[in-house]
Motif scaffolding. Structure first.
Motif, PDB file in Angstrom:
ATOM      1  N   GLY A 240       0.811  -1.219   0.000  1.00 54.43           N
ATOM      2  CA  GLY A 240       0.000   0.000   0.000  1.00 54.43           C
ATOM      3  C   GLY A 240       0.835   1.256   0.000  1.00 54.43           C
ATOM      4  O   GLY A 240       0.533   2.219  -0.723  1.00 54.43           O
ATOM      5  N   SER A 241       1.900   1.290   0.795  1.00 50.20           N
ATOM      6  CA  SER A 241       2.746   2.487   0.857  1.00 50.20           C
ATOM      7  C   SER A 241       3.530   2.683  -0.438  1.00 50.20           C
ATOM      8  O   SER A 241       3.747   3.811  -0.873  1.00 50.20           O
ATOM      9  CB  SER A 241       3.711   2.392   2.044  1.00 50.20           C
ATOM     10  N   PHE A 242       3.932   1.590  -1.078  1.00 51.38           N
ATOM     11  CA  PHE A 242       4.636   1.711  -2.356  1.00 51.38           C
ATOM     12  C   PHE A 242       3.696   2.214  -3.450  1.00 51.38           C
ATOM     13  O   PHE A 242       4.088   2.986  -4.325  1.00 51.38           O
ATOM     14  CB  PHE A 242       5.223   0.351  -2.752  1.00 51.38           C
ATOM     15  N   ALA A 243       2.418   1.803  -3.377  1.00 51.39           N
ATOM     16  CA  ALA A 243       1.457   2.157  -4.420  1.00 51.39           C
ATOM     17  C   ALA A 243       1.104   3.641  -4.424  1.00 51.39           C
ATOM     18  O   ALA A 243       0.577   4.153  -5.419  1.00 51.39           O
ATOM     19  CB  ALA A 243       0.182   1.333  -4.257  1.00 51.39           C
ATOM     20  N   ILE A 244       1.359   4.347  -3.327  1.00 51.86           N
ATOM     21  CA  ILE A 244       0.978   5.761  -3.249  1.00 51.86           C
ATOM     22  C   ILE A 244       1.687   6.572  -4.317  1.00 51.86           C
ATOM     23  O   ILE A 244       1.072   7.341  -5.062  1.00 51.86           O
ATOM     24  CB  ILE A 244       1.278   6.318  -1.843  1.00 51.86           C
ATOM     25  N   ASN A 245       3.021   6.417  -4.412  1.00 48.90           N
ATOM     26  CA  ASN A 245       3.799   7.164  -5.407  1.00 48.90           C
ATOM     27  C   ASN A 245       4.687   6.259  -6.247  1.00 48.90           C
ATOM     28  O   ASN A 245       5.586   6.751  -6.932  1.00 48.90           O
ATOM     29  CB  ASN A 245       4.673   8.222  -4.709  1.00 48.90           C
ATOM     30  N   ASN A 246       4.452   4.935  -6.165  1.00 50.31           N
ATOM     31  CA  ASN A 246       5.328   3.976  -6.855  1.00 50.31           C
ATOM     32  C   ASN A 246       6.795   4.231  -6.518  1.00 50.31           C
ATOM     33  O   ASN A 246       7.660   4.272  -7.395  1.00 50.31           O
ATOM     34  CB  ASN A 246       5.122   4.046  -8.371  1.00 50.31           C
ATOM     35  N   SER A 247       7.042   4.407  -5.231  1.00 51.10           N
ATOM     36  CA  SER A 247       8.388   4.747  -4.781  1.00 51.10           C
ATOM     37  C   SER A 247       8.691   4.006  -3.488  1.00 51.10           C
ATOM     38  O   SER A 247       7.802   3.790  -2.649  1.00 51.10           O
ATOM     39  CB  SER A 247       8.494   6.261  -4.551  1.00 51.10           C
ATOM     40  N   MET A 248       9.972   3.643  -3.322  1.00 51.13           N
ATOM     41  CA  MET A 248      10.404   2.996  -2.087  1.00 51.13           C
ATOM     42  C   MET A 248      10.454   3.979  -0.930  1.00 51.13           C
ATOM     43  O   MET A 248      10.601   3.575   0.226  1.00 51.13           O
ATOM     44  CB  MET A 248      11.783   2.359  -2.290  1.00 51.13           C
ATOM     45  N   MET A 249      10.319   5.274  -1.241  1.00 58.66           N
ATOM     46  CA  MET A 249      10.312   6.279  -0.185  1.00 58.66           C
ATOM     47  C   MET A 249       9.161   6.019   0.783  1.00 58.66           C
ATOM     48  O   MET A 249       9.314   6.145   2.002  1.00 58.66           O
ATOM     49  CB  MET A 249      10.179   7.679  -0.806  1.00 58.66           C
ATOM     50  N   GLY A 250       7.998   5.646   0.247  1.00 57.76           N
ATOM     51  CA  GLY A 250       6.856   5.350   1.103  1.00 57.76           C
ATOM     52  C   GLY A 250       7.128   4.184   2.030  1.00 57.76           C
ATOM     53  O   GLY A 250       6.732   4.189   3.200  1.00 57.76           O
ATOM     54  N   VAL A 251       7.826   3.160   1.524  1.00 61.13           N
ATOM     55  CA  VAL A 251       8.167   1.996   2.345  1.00 61.13           C
ATOM     56  C   VAL A 251       9.104   2.399   3.470  1.00 61.13           C
ATOM     57  O   VAL A 251       8.938   1.982   4.628  1.00 61.13           O
ATOM     58  CB  VAL A 251       8.799   0.895   1.480  1.00 61.13           C
ATOM     59  N   SER A 252      10.083   3.257   3.157  1.00 59.41           N
ATOM     60  CA  SER A 252      11.006   3.727   4.196  1.00 59.41           C
ATOM     61  C   SER A 252      10.269   4.514   5.266  1.00 59.41           C
ATOM     62  O   SER A 252      10.551   4.381   6.466  1.00 59.41           O
ATOM     63  CB  SER A 252      12.097   4.606   3.564  1.00 59.41           C
ATOM     64  N   ILE A 253       9.312   5.327   4.828  1.00 63.77           N
ATOM     65  CA  ILE A 253       8.568   6.162   5.780  1.00 63.77           C
ATOM     66  C   ILE A 253       7.757   5.298   6.741  1.00 63.77           C
ATOM     67  O   ILE A 253       7.726   5.551   7.954  1.00 63.77           O
ATOM     68  CB  ILE A 253       7.652   7.149   5.030  1.00 63.77           C
ATOM     69  N   ILE A 254       7.078   4.259   6.227  1.00 67.73           N
ATOM     70  CA  ILE A 254       6.254   3.446   7.136  1.00 67.73           C
ATOM     71  C   ILE A 254       7.123   2.701   8.146  1.00 67.73           C
ATOM     72  O   ILE A 254       6.735   2.544   9.314  1.00 67.73           O
ATOM     73  CB  ILE A 254       5.347   2.458   6.375  1.00 67.73           C
ATOM     74  N   LEU A 255       8.311   2.269   7.726  1.00 64.19           N
ATOM     75  CA  LEU A 255       9.176   1.535   8.654  1.00 64.19           C
ATOM     76  C   LEU A 255       9.726   2.457   9.738  1.00 64.19           C
ATOM     77  O   LEU A 255       9.696   2.128  10.929  1.00 64.19           O
ATOM     78  CB  LEU A 255      10.322   0.871   7.887  1.00 64.19           C
ATOM     79  N   VAL A 256      10.201   3.642   9.335  1.00 59.99           N
ATOM     80  CA  VAL A 256      10.753   4.592  10.312  1.00 59.99           C
ATOM     81  C   VAL A 256       9.668   5.079  11.260  1.00 59.99           C
ATOM     82  O   VAL A 256       9.850   5.119  12.489  1.00 59.99           O
ATOM     83  CB  VAL A 256      11.413   5.788   9.586  1.00 59.99           C
ATOM     84  N   SER A 257       8.508   5.461  10.692  1.00 56.53           N
ATOM     85  CA  SER A 257       7.431   5.959  11.547  1.00 56.53           C
ATOM     86  C   SER A 257       6.882   4.862  12.447  1.00 56.53           C
ATOM     87  O   SER A 257       6.465   5.124  13.582  1.00 56.53           O
ATOM     88  CB  SER A 257       6.305   6.550  10.689  1.00 56.53           C
ATOM     89  N   GLY A 258       6.891   3.619  11.982  1.00 59.26           N
ATOM     90  CA  GLY A 258       6.436   2.516  12.818  1.00 59.26           C
ATOM     91  C   GLY A 258       7.320   2.297  14.029  1.00 59.26           C
ATOM     92  O   GLY A 258       6.841   2.122  15.149  1.00 59.26           O
ATOM     93  N   VAL A 259       8.630   2.331  13.804  1.00 58.22           N
ATOM     94  CA  VAL A 259       9.580   2.175  14.919  1.00 58.22           C
ATOM     95  C   VAL A 259       9.430   3.348  15.898  1.00 58.22           C
ATOM     96  O   VAL A 259       9.396   3.165  17.124  1.00 58.22           O
ATOM     97  CB  VAL A 259      11.024   2.077  14.387  1.00 58.22           C
ATOM     98  N   ALA A 260       9.348   4.575  15.351  1.00 57.78           N
ATOM     99  CA  ALA A 260       9.191   5.753  16.205  1.00 57.78           C
ATOM    100  C   ALA A 260       7.896   5.688  17.014  1.00 57.78           C
ATOM    101  O   ALA A 260       7.873   5.990  18.212  1.00 57.78           O
ATOM    102  CB  ALA A 260       9.211   7.022  15.351  1.00 57.78           C
ATOM    103  N   ALA A 261       6.798   5.270  16.369  1.00 54.81           N
ATOM    104  CA  ALA A 261       5.512   5.183  17.067  1.00 54.81           C
ATOM    105  C   ALA A 261       5.550   4.127  18.166  1.00 54.81           C
ATOM    106  O   ALA A 261       4.958   4.311  19.240  1.00 54.81           O
ATOM    107  CB  ALA A 261       4.397   4.868  16.077  1.00 54.81           C
ATOM    108  N   PHE A 262       6.261   3.033  17.918  1.00 56.48           N
ATOM    109  CA  PHE A 262       6.368   1.985  18.938  1.00 56.48           C
ATOM    110  C   PHE A 262       7.023   2.533  20.205  1.00 56.48           C
ATOM    111  O   PHE A 262       6.523   2.328  21.322  1.00 56.48           O
ATOM    112  CB  PHE A 262       7.170   0.804  18.394  1.00 56.48           C
ATOM    113  N   PHE A 263       8.141   3.251  20.037  1.00 58.77           N
ATOM    114  CA  PHE A 263       8.821   3.808  21.204  1.00 58.77           C
ATOM    115  C   PHE A 263       8.011   4.929  21.854  1.00 58.77           C
ATOM    116  O   PHE A 263       8.036   5.091  23.082  1.00 58.77           O
ATOM    117  CB  PHE A 263      10.210   4.311  20.807  1.00 58.77           C
ATOM    118  N   MET A 264       7.280   5.698  21.057  1.00 64.94           N
ATOM    119  CA  MET A 264       6.424   6.735  21.628  1.00 64.94           C
ATOM    120  C   MET A 264       5.347   6.109  22.522  1.00 64.94           C
ATOM    121  O   MET A 264       5.123   6.554  23.654  1.00 64.94           O
ATOM    122  CB  MET A 264       5.774   7.558  20.512  1.00 64.94           C
ATOM    123  N   GLN A 265       4.679   5.083  22.015  1.00 62.57           N
ATOM    124  CA  GLN A 265       3.607   4.464  22.787  1.00 62.57           C
ATOM    125  C   GLN A 265       4.133   3.746  24.017  1.00 62.57           C
ATOM    126  O   GLN A 265       3.466   3.728  25.057  1.00 62.57           O
ATOM    127  CB  GLN A 265       2.829   3.486  21.897  1.00 62.57           C
TER     128      GLN A 265
END
Length: 506
Positions: A402-427
């Motif tokens: 789903g994240s790759f399909a937004i802009n057909n870019s691996m940038m979206g995949v990187s964003i979900i992984l980084v934000s996921g790790v950050a959100a885990f530590f925040m919670q």
């Protein structure tokens, strides 16, 4: 109006249009339930198919796909805490909390019923008061939109949980992320660190997927609690029980629908803002605000009725003045031009039956949503029967796709992984993540309108209070900001009076 409505009914109730509506319903259900594939993406994917359709069938297909996709986003949001669309993010925690208590089917059925109610109210507003609401929307300038975004950000105080300071930190993180990329006013790149993909900014949909979905996958990996996602047996839900719940909170459904119509009619606001604002206002004026976030259906009633009402009313400025109400209707305007139609005030005179056919299509889509939605809920509930060791990798795969399909870019995949790790530590440290998404949604709108308002007013701060609507919104915003202080002062004064009375008694 009656003649136009009769003509529209004749246009819609034909074999080709009804067939297009049915298949668009299935398409909207699938795309809306896919994390990252928002209603906008669903419409964009549908546009090439509309080239081969009549104008009525094309517009009916788009209207149906949007109406169904907004509800379909609630399915993964309620069952897996992964909002399928941004409009579902505001109450994903609420619905997921009900699922954890064995009330997942009840939460989704409440969402379905309120979505239909909001959609029908939106259709009614769209058909009866389109010109009036469009005139009201056109009164909004930069100053009004700034205050509207400020009110939206203020609602973070109502969704941040028990610790407002940590909630404020989360909002600020979202605001900072919204400033990455080109400055829309000056064109200067900001916070890109020379990395080219960051020039287009950080899209909030991959962040939303990472914050809600990837963080949940990491949590289940680090702290495996059970074999299945929900160990509590699923409670059977009768439609009478759901109807009773909706009737109990009928005031919230009515308020959410009206707010959705009003906010949706404002160009650029859309159903995302409507759901956040309605959820927060529902909590603010609830008799039991402490239950919000623990699996309370009142929040779901308020928000789901709002986002579906907004889905309809976003078409108002698009049809009446040719001004996109949101990204979906921006695509719709393009389709109208492709079909040889000119959106604007004259469209109600020159192509009135076609315009009313859109209203009828929305009505049919919302009525069709009831049986289709009930079947989808029964089918989606089986996800909870999949063991977590199988389910979590599947969720991660769908998130990456789903994240790759937004802009057909691996940038979206990187964003979900980084934000996921950050959100885990925040919670893990008690920081709520929902306000961060709210900050990203509202941040760009707040900044752009503030700068443009200051440019127009030549730096005069009083311009934010010169126009009647701006002054009203500004007063409401400041009242929201000062209300905690006022409550604290009143409580302190009351405590002093009680202490003096007790002292005098002794």
């Amino acid at each position: 109006m009656i003649e136009n409505l009769q003509a529209a009914l004749e246009l819609v109730f034909t074999v080709d249009v009804l067939t297009a509506i049915f298949f668009s319903c299935l398409f909207g259900l699938f795309t809306g339930a896919m994390p990252g594939v928002s209603a906008t993406v669903a419409v964009a994917l549908l546009v090439p198919v509309t080239f081969f359709m009549s104008p009525v069938a094309a517009l009916a297909s788009i209207a149906t796909a949007v109406a169904i996709a907004i509800f379909a986003g609630d399915l993964p949001g309620g069952l897996l805490r992964i909002p399928g669309t941004p409009a579902s993010a505001a109450y994903a925690d609420e619905a997921y909390a009900m699922t954890r208590k064995g009330e997942g089917e009840r939460a989704l059925t409440i969402s379905l019923v309120c979505s239909v109610i909001g959609g029908l109210v939106g259709v009614l507003a769209l058909s009866l008061s389109a010109p009036m609401l469009a005139d009201f929307a056109l009164e909004f300038r930069y100053h009004e939109y700034f205050w509207l975004a400020a009110i939206g950000l203020t609602t973070a105080g109502f969704v941040c949980g028990d610790n407002p300071v940590k909630g404020l930190v989360s909002v600020c993180i979202g605001l900072m992320l919204s400033t990455v990329g080109f400055d829309m006013i000056s064109g200067v790149p900001r916070f890109t660190f020379g990395y080219f993909p960051l020039l287009e900014g950080i899209h909030f949909i991959p962040v939303m997927i990472g914050v809600f979905a990837v963080a949940e996958v990491i949590r289940n990996l680090v702290q495996p609690t059970s074999t299945y996602l929900v160990e509590v047996p699923e409670k059977r839900t009768g439609f009478r029980d759901v109807a009773g719940t909706v009737y109990r909170y009928k005031g919230k459904a009515a308020t959410g629908s009206v707010l959705g119509v009003i906010i949706g009619a404002l160009p650029g606001a859309g159903s995302d803002m409507a759901s956040w604002v309605s959820y927060a206002i529902g909590k603010r004026f609830s008799k039991t605000p402490e239950k919000f976030g623990t699996g309370h259906p009142e929040g779901i009633v308020a928000a789901t009725s709002s986002n579906n009402a907004a889905t309809c009313s976003t078409w108002i400025p698009s049809l009446v003045f040719g001004i996109p109400g949101d990204s979906v209707t921006a695509i719709v305007i393009g389709v109208l031009f492709l079909k040889g139609l000119q959106p604007g005030p004259t469209v109600f005179l020159e192509d009135a039956p076609l315009v009313y056919s859109i209203f009828v299509a929305f009505l049919v889509a919302n009525l069709l949503l009831i049986p289709v939605g009930l079947v989808a809920i029964k089918a989606a509930r089986q996800i909870l029967r999949i063991p977590t060791r199988t389910l979590m990798p599947l969720i991660l795969v769908f998130c990456i796709v789903g994240s790759f399909a937004i802009n057909n870019s691996m940038m979206g995949v990187s964003i979900i992984l980084v934000s996921g790790v950050a959100a885990f530590f925040m919670q893990e440290n008690g920081f709520p993540v929902a306000p961060a998404i709210l900050g990203m949604v509202m941040g760009r709108l707040l900044e752009e309108n503030f700068i443009q308002a200051m440019i127009v007013a030549d730096g005069d701060w009083l311009a934010f209070f010169e126009r009647p609507i701006a002054a009203t919104l500004g007063a409401i915003t400041i009242a929201f900001w000062l209300s905690p202080l006022a409550v604290a002062l009143i409580a302190r004064a009351r405590a002093r009076r009680v202490a003096r009375a007790n002292g005098g008694a002794t």
